[in-house]
Design a protein around this motif. Structure first.
Motif, PDB file in Angstrom:
ATOM      1  N   PHE A  52      -1.246  27.383  41.737  1.00 54.67           N
ATOM      2  CA  PHE A  52      -2.059  26.272  41.254  1.00 54.67           C
ATOM      3  C   PHE A  52      -2.476  26.510  39.771  1.00 54.67           C
ATOM      4  N   ALA A  53      -2.922  27.663  39.329  1.00 53.51           N
ATOM      5  CA  ALA A  53      -3.350  27.990  38.196  1.00 53.51           C
ATOM      6  C   ALA A  53      -1.931  27.732  37.150  1.00 53.51           C
ATOM      7  N   TYR A  54      -0.853  28.211  37.894  1.00 55.31           N
ATOM      8  CA  TYR A  54       0.408  28.268  36.966  1.00 55.31           C
ATOM      9  C   TYR A  54       0.690  26.770  36.816  1.00 55.31           C
ATOM     10  N   LEU A  55       0.586  25.950  37.749  1.00 57.10           N
ATOM     11  CA  LEU A  55       0.983  24.416  37.407  1.00 57.10           C
ATOM     12  C   LEU A  55       0.064  23.774  36.603  1.00 57.10           C
ATOM     13  N   ILE A  56      -1.149  24.228  36.645  1.00 55.42           N
ATOM     14  CA  ILE A  56      -1.941  23.789  35.368  1.00 55.42           C
ATOM     15  C   ILE A  56      -1.580  23.975  34.309  1.00 55.42           C
ATOM     16  N   LEU A  57      -1.146  25.300  34.237  1.00 53.98           N
ATOM     17  CA  LEU A  57      -1.001  25.892  32.749  1.00 53.98           C
ATOM     18  C   LEU A  57       0.328  25.052  32.250  1.00 53.98           C
ATOM     19  N   ILE A  58       1.443  24.997  33.159  1.00 54.23           N
ATOM     20  CA  ILE A  58       2.479  24.333  32.815  1.00 54.23           C
ATOM     21  C   ILE A  58       2.383  22.741  32.436  1.00 54.23           C
ATOM     22  N   GLY A  59       1.352  22.127  33.183  1.00 54.01           N
ATOM     23  CA  GLY A  59       1.028  20.552  33.084  1.00 54.01           C
ATOM     24  C   GLY A  59       0.290  20.564  31.475  1.00 54.01           C
ATOM     25  N   ALA A  60      -0.615  21.518  31.424  1.00 54.42           N
ATOM     26  CA  ALA A  60      -1.224  21.301  29.846  1.00 54.42           C
ATOM     27  C   ALA A  60      -0.104  21.479  28.855  1.00 54.42           C
ATOM     28  N   MET A  61       0.853  22.432  29.028  1.00 51.76           N
ATOM     29  CA  MET A  61       1.762  22.553  27.966  1.00 51.76           C
ATOM     30  C   MET A  61       2.729  21.492  27.758  1.00 51.76           C
ATOM     31  N   LEU A  62       3.005  20.693  29.042  1.00 51.65           N
ATOM     32  CA  LEU A  62       4.088  19.449  28.992  1.00 51.65           C
ATOM     33  C   LEU A  62       2.925  18.493  28.229  1.00 51.65           C
ATOM     34  N   GLY A  63       1.653  18.256  28.741  1.00 52.16           N
ATOM     35  CA  GLY A  63       0.779  17.402  28.096  1.00 52.16           C
ATOM     36  C   GLY A  63       0.670  17.475  26.543  1.00 52.16           C
ATOM     37  N   ILE A  64       0.566  18.658  26.104  1.00 54.46           N
ATOM     38  CA  ILE A  64       0.679  18.884  24.573  1.00 54.46           C
ATOM     39  C   ILE A  64       1.943  18.465  24.042  1.00 54.46           C
ATOM     40  N   PHE A  65       2.898  18.785  24.556  1.00 50.98           N
ATOM     41  CA  PHE A  65       4.428  18.526  24.191  1.00 50.98           C
ATOM     42  C   PHE A  65       4.486  17.261  23.921  1.00 50.98           C
ATOM     43  N   TYR A  66       3.787  16.273  24.825  1.00 52.53           N
ATOM     44  CA  TYR A  66       4.037  14.793  25.096  1.00 52.53           C
ATOM     45  C   TYR A  66       3.365  14.298  23.811  1.00 52.53           C
ATOM     46  N   VAL A  67       1.839  14.766  23.592  1.00 49.11           N
ATOM     47  CA  VAL A  67       1.243  14.217  22.761  1.00 49.11           C
ATOM     48  C   VAL A  67       1.585  14.686  21.230  1.00 49.11           C
ATOM     49  N   LEU A  68       2.170  15.579  20.906  1.00 43.87           N
ATOM     50  CA  LEU A  68       2.812  16.021  19.886  1.00 43.87           C
ATOM     51  C   LEU A  68       3.945  15.448  19.511  1.00 43.87           C
ATOM     52  N   ARG A  69       4.747  14.946  20.330  1.00 40.35           N
ATOM     53  CA  ARG A  69       6.365  14.275  20.240  1.00 40.35           C
ATOM     54  C   ARG A  69       6.016  12.966  20.210  1.00 40.35           C
ATOM     55  N   ASN A  70       4.970  12.251  20.786  1.00 38.61           N
ATOM     56  CA  ASN A  70       4.701  10.870  20.572  1.00 38.61           C
ATOM     57  C   ASN A  70       3.943  10.420  19.349  1.00 38.61           C
ATOM     58  N   TYR A  71       3.043  11.351  19.219  1.00 43.58           N
ATOM     59  CA  TYR A  71       2.091  10.950  18.062  1.00 43.58           C
ATOM     60  C   TYR A  71       1.873  11.601  16.682  1.00 43.58           C
ATOM     61  N   SER A  72       3.104  12.498  16.665  1.00 45.57           N
ATOM     62  CA  SER A  72       3.365  13.039  15.334  1.00 45.57           C
ATOM     63  C   SER A  72       3.807  12.147  14.020  1.00 45.57           C
TER      64      SER A  72
END
Length: 75
Positions: A52-72
């Motif tokens: 569960f902690a690993y999935l949260i970590l992967i989700g957080a990294m994907l979320g950061i990637f999404y924000v950086l990609r779409n709002y850069s």
């Protein structure tokens, strides 16, 4: 009789699946060290909280990637 001396022994080959995945039901650590400690940590796949902690970590990294990609401003 089995002793508890190897509960957290990451060097025991019986606790590794295919030599890559750490699976030890007696080890309560979420992220135990790898066989070679200088390589970092691994996931204890026998502990559902670590998955569960690993999935949260992967989700957080994907979320950061999404924000950086779409709002850069570099588009």
């Amino acid at each position: 009789m089995k002793t508890n001396s190897n509960i957290g022994d990451v060097n025991n080959p019986d606790h590794w699946i295919l030599g890559l995945f750490y699976f030890n039901k007696n080890d309560q650590r979420l992220f135990p060290p790898k066989r070679f400690k200088y390589l970092g940590w691994t996931i204890n796949f026998a502990n559902p909280y670590s998955i569960f902690a690993y999935l949260i970590l992967i989700g957080a990294m994907l979320g950061i990637f999404y924000v950086l990609r779409n709002y850069s401003t570099f588009n």
